[in-house]
Design a protein around this motif. Sequence first.
Motif, PDB file in Angstrom:
ATOM      1  N   ASP A  61      80.110  72.000 125.574  1.00  0.00           N
ATOM      2  CA  ASP A  61      80.462  70.635 125.196  1.00  0.00           C
ATOM      3  C   ASP A  61      79.336  69.665 125.541  1.00  0.00           C
ATOM      4  O   ASP A  61      78.282  70.057 126.053  1.00  0.00           O
ATOM      5  CB  ASP A  61      81.779  70.212 125.858  1.00  0.00           C
ATOM      6  CG  ASP A  61      81.714  70.261 127.382  1.00  0.00           C
ATOM      7  OD1 ASP A  61      80.610  70.387 127.947  1.00  0.00           O
ATOM      8  OD2 ASP A  61      82.786  70.172 128.017  1.00  0.00           O
ATOM      9  N   LYS A  62      79.570  68.400 125.263  1.00  0.00           N
ATOM     10  CA  LYS A  62      78.560  67.373 125.473  1.00  0.00           C
ATOM     11  C   LYS A  62      78.155  67.267 126.942  1.00  0.00           C
ATOM     12  O   LYS A  62      76.981  67.070 127.271  1.00  0.00           O
ATOM     13  CB  LYS A  62      79.089  66.028 124.975  1.00  0.00           C
ATOM     14  CG  LYS A  62      78.097  64.882 125.077  1.00  0.00           C
ATOM     15  CD  LYS A  62      78.695  63.599 124.513  1.00  0.00           C
ATOM     16  CE  LYS A  62      77.713  62.441 124.625  1.00  0.00           C
ATOM     17  NZ  LYS A  62      78.306  61.184 124.068  1.00  0.00           N
ATOM     18  N   GLY A  69      78.439  69.823 139.991  1.00  0.00           N
ATOM     19  CA  GLY A  69      78.526  71.283 140.055  1.00  0.00           C
ATOM     20  C   GLY A  69      77.968  71.954 138.819  1.00  0.00           C
ATOM     21  O   GLY A  69      77.428  73.061 138.893  1.00  0.00           O
ATOM     22  N   GLN A  70      78.088  71.278 137.673  1.00  0.00           N
ATOM     23  CA  GLN A  70      77.536  71.838 136.440  1.00  0.00           C
ATOM     24  C   GLN A  70      76.012  71.739 136.441  1.00  0.00           C
ATOM     25  O   GLN A  70      75.320  72.687 136.064  1.00  0.00           O
ATOM     26  CB  GLN A  70      78.134  71.110 135.234  1.00  0.00           C
ATOM     27  CG  GLN A  70      79.623  71.386 135.042  1.00  0.00           C
ATOM     28  CD  GLN A  70      80.184  70.778 133.781  1.00  0.00           C
ATOM     29  OE1 GLN A  70      79.629  70.920 132.699  1.00  0.00           O
ATOM     30  NE2 GLN A  70      81.309  70.075 133.907  1.00  0.00           N
ATOM     31  N   VAL A  71      75.494  70.595 136.872  1.00  0.00           N
ATOM     32  CA  VAL A  71      74.039  70.447 136.966  1.00  0.00           C
ATOM     33  C   VAL A  71      73.485  71.490 137.931  1.00  0.00           C
ATOM     34  O   VAL A  71      72.412  72.069 137.707  1.00  0.00           O
ATOM     35  CB  VAL A  71      73.647  69.037 137.445  1.00  0.00           C
ATOM     36  CG1 VAL A  71      72.133  68.941 137.639  1.00  0.00           C
ATOM     37  CG2 VAL A  71      74.100  67.985 136.442  1.00  0.00           C
ATOM     38  N   ALA A  72      74.222  71.764 138.996  1.00  0.00           N
ATOM     39  CA  ALA A  72      73.774  72.713 140.012  1.00  0.00           C
ATOM     40  C   ALA A  72      73.535  74.099 139.429  1.00  0.00           C
ATOM     41  O   ALA A  72      72.563  74.773 139.779  1.00  0.00           O
ATOM     42  CB  ALA A  72      74.799  72.785 141.147  1.00  0.00           C
ATOM     43  N   ARG A 119      82.350  75.135 133.709  1.00  0.00           N
ATOM     44  CA  ARG A 119      83.021  74.074 132.959  1.00  0.00           C
ATOM     45  C   ARG A 119      84.194  73.467 133.725  1.00  0.00           C
ATOM     46  O   ARG A 119      84.634  72.365 133.423  1.00  0.00           O
ATOM     47  CB  ARG A 119      83.467  74.581 131.596  1.00  0.00           C
ATOM     48  CG  ARG A 119      84.461  75.728 131.607  1.00  0.00           C
ATOM     49  CD  ARG A 119      84.699  76.212 130.175  1.00  0.00           C
ATOM     50  NE  ARG A 119      85.620  77.329 130.094  1.00  0.00           N
ATOM     51  CZ  ARG A 119      85.270  78.602 130.289  1.00  0.00           C
ATOM     52  NH1 ARG A 119      84.001  78.899 130.576  1.00  0.00           N
ATOM     53  NH2 ARG A 119      86.155  79.563 130.196  1.00  0.00           N
ATOM     54  N   GLY A 120      84.716  74.131 134.738  1.00  0.00           N
ATOM     55  CA  GLY A 120      85.808  73.579 135.536  1.00  0.00           C
ATOM     56  C   GLY A 120      85.326  72.814 136.755  1.00  0.00           C
ATOM     57  O   GLY A 120      86.134  72.267 137.513  1.00  0.00           O
ATOM     58  N   GLU A 121      84.002  72.742 136.922  1.00  0.00           N
ATOM     59  CA  GLU A 121      83.426  72.076 138.085  1.00  0.00           C
ATOM     60  C   GLU A 121      83.116  70.604 137.781  1.00  0.00           C
ATOM     61  O   GLU A 121      83.154  70.174 136.630  1.00  0.00           O
ATOM     62  CB  GLU A 121      82.134  72.787 138.500  1.00  0.00           C
ATOM     63  CG  GLU A 121      82.318  74.233 138.937  1.00  0.00           C
ATOM     64  CD  GLU A 121      83.113  74.339 140.227  1.00  0.00           C
ATOM     65  OE1 GLU A 121      82.822  73.588 141.187  1.00  0.00           O
ATOM     66  OE2 GLU A 121      84.042  75.176 140.282  1.00  0.00           O
ATOM     67  N   ILE A 124      75.802  76.973 131.554  1.00  0.00           N
ATOM     68  CA  ILE A 124      76.465  75.962 132.386  1.00  0.00           C
ATOM     69  C   ILE A 124      77.938  75.865 132.011  1.00  0.00           C
ATOM     70  O   ILE A 124      78.821  75.850 132.880  1.00  0.00           O
ATOM     71  CB  ILE A 124      75.773  74.590 132.231  1.00  0.00           C
ATOM     72  CG1 ILE A 124      74.400  74.601 132.919  1.00  0.00           C
ATOM     73  CG2 ILE A 124      76.648  73.480 132.800  1.00  0.00           C
ATOM     74  CD1 ILE A 124      73.568  73.365 132.645  1.00  0.00           C
ATOM     75  N   TYR A 125      78.209  75.796 130.726  1.00  0.00           N
ATOM     76  CA  TYR A 125      79.592  75.691 130.267  1.00  0.00           C
ATOM     77  C   TYR A 125      80.384  76.945 130.633  1.00  0.00           C
ATOM     78  O   TYR A 125      81.533  76.863 131.100  1.00  0.00           O
ATOM     79  CB  TYR A 125      79.614  75.476 128.753  1.00  0.00           C
ATOM     80  CG  TYR A 125      80.994  75.226 128.193  1.00  0.00           C
ATOM     81  CD1 TYR A 125      81.611  73.997 128.372  1.00  0.00           C
ATOM     82  CD2 TYR A 125      81.671  76.210 127.476  1.00  0.00           C
ATOM     83  CE1 TYR A 125      82.884  73.752 127.857  1.00  0.00           C
ATOM     84  CE2 TYR A 125      82.937  75.984 126.955  1.00  0.00           C
ATOM     85  CZ  TYR A 125      83.542  74.761 127.153  1.00  0.00           C
ATOM     86  OH  TYR A 125      84.801  74.526 126.643  1.00  0.00           O
TER      87      TYR A 125
END
Length: 218
Positions: A168-169, A124-127, A118-120, A113-114
């Motif tokens: 990241d977190k 968008g990251q969960v997606a 990471r820029g979303e 995901i990162y």
Amino acid sequence: MNKKFITYSVAVIIVFMMTFGAPLEAANAAQPATLKVGSSGPDVPDLQYRLKTMGYFNTDVTTYFGTKTLESLKRFQKEYGLAADGVAGTQTWDTLKKVSANQKELDLLAKIIYAEARGESYKGQVAVGAVVMNRLSASGFPDSIRGVIEQPRAFTAVADGQYKLTPDKTAYQAAQDAVKGYDPTNGALYYFNPEIATSDWIWSRKQTVKIGRHIFAV
């Protein structure tokens, strides 16, 4: 060193590998144990952690299968159409592994995901995590989170090395939400950036939604 001694040593190592290598590999690849109330051992925290990532188990992970684990497992079984007997047998484990993650798998999910998003936005990251989980449950894809993520040519970030970055977190939270079933992609199995995509095949897929820079498709 004496050549005869070297030859003898190599022979001993080969015999050891032939004798013990296969059983060790078989043990490492063995299915998790059938678990029920009173069970203990390394598979219990794996079970509890998977249930915890899905929101069923809400206390500390231990090595003992008690009443809280029983209640959590029975809720999971009922919601996924399994016999709600509170026993983690083959069918329960097979289903659980397709919809959950243990600690190592959650780490891998956060990493991809990162690396990929990471820029979303958070959605968008969960997606991206949801796509991994959707592939895990779908036919035609590897049957583990690591297998899905590290399948050759599946994710650009694996090939170009960004997968090695430390997440990241936010990436971890996105991974947890994806495992819990949050899917803003509407069941997508693929995604791509329309500004740089050159594959005719990916454009032929049925699109489900656009989130940030990514188009998601099935």
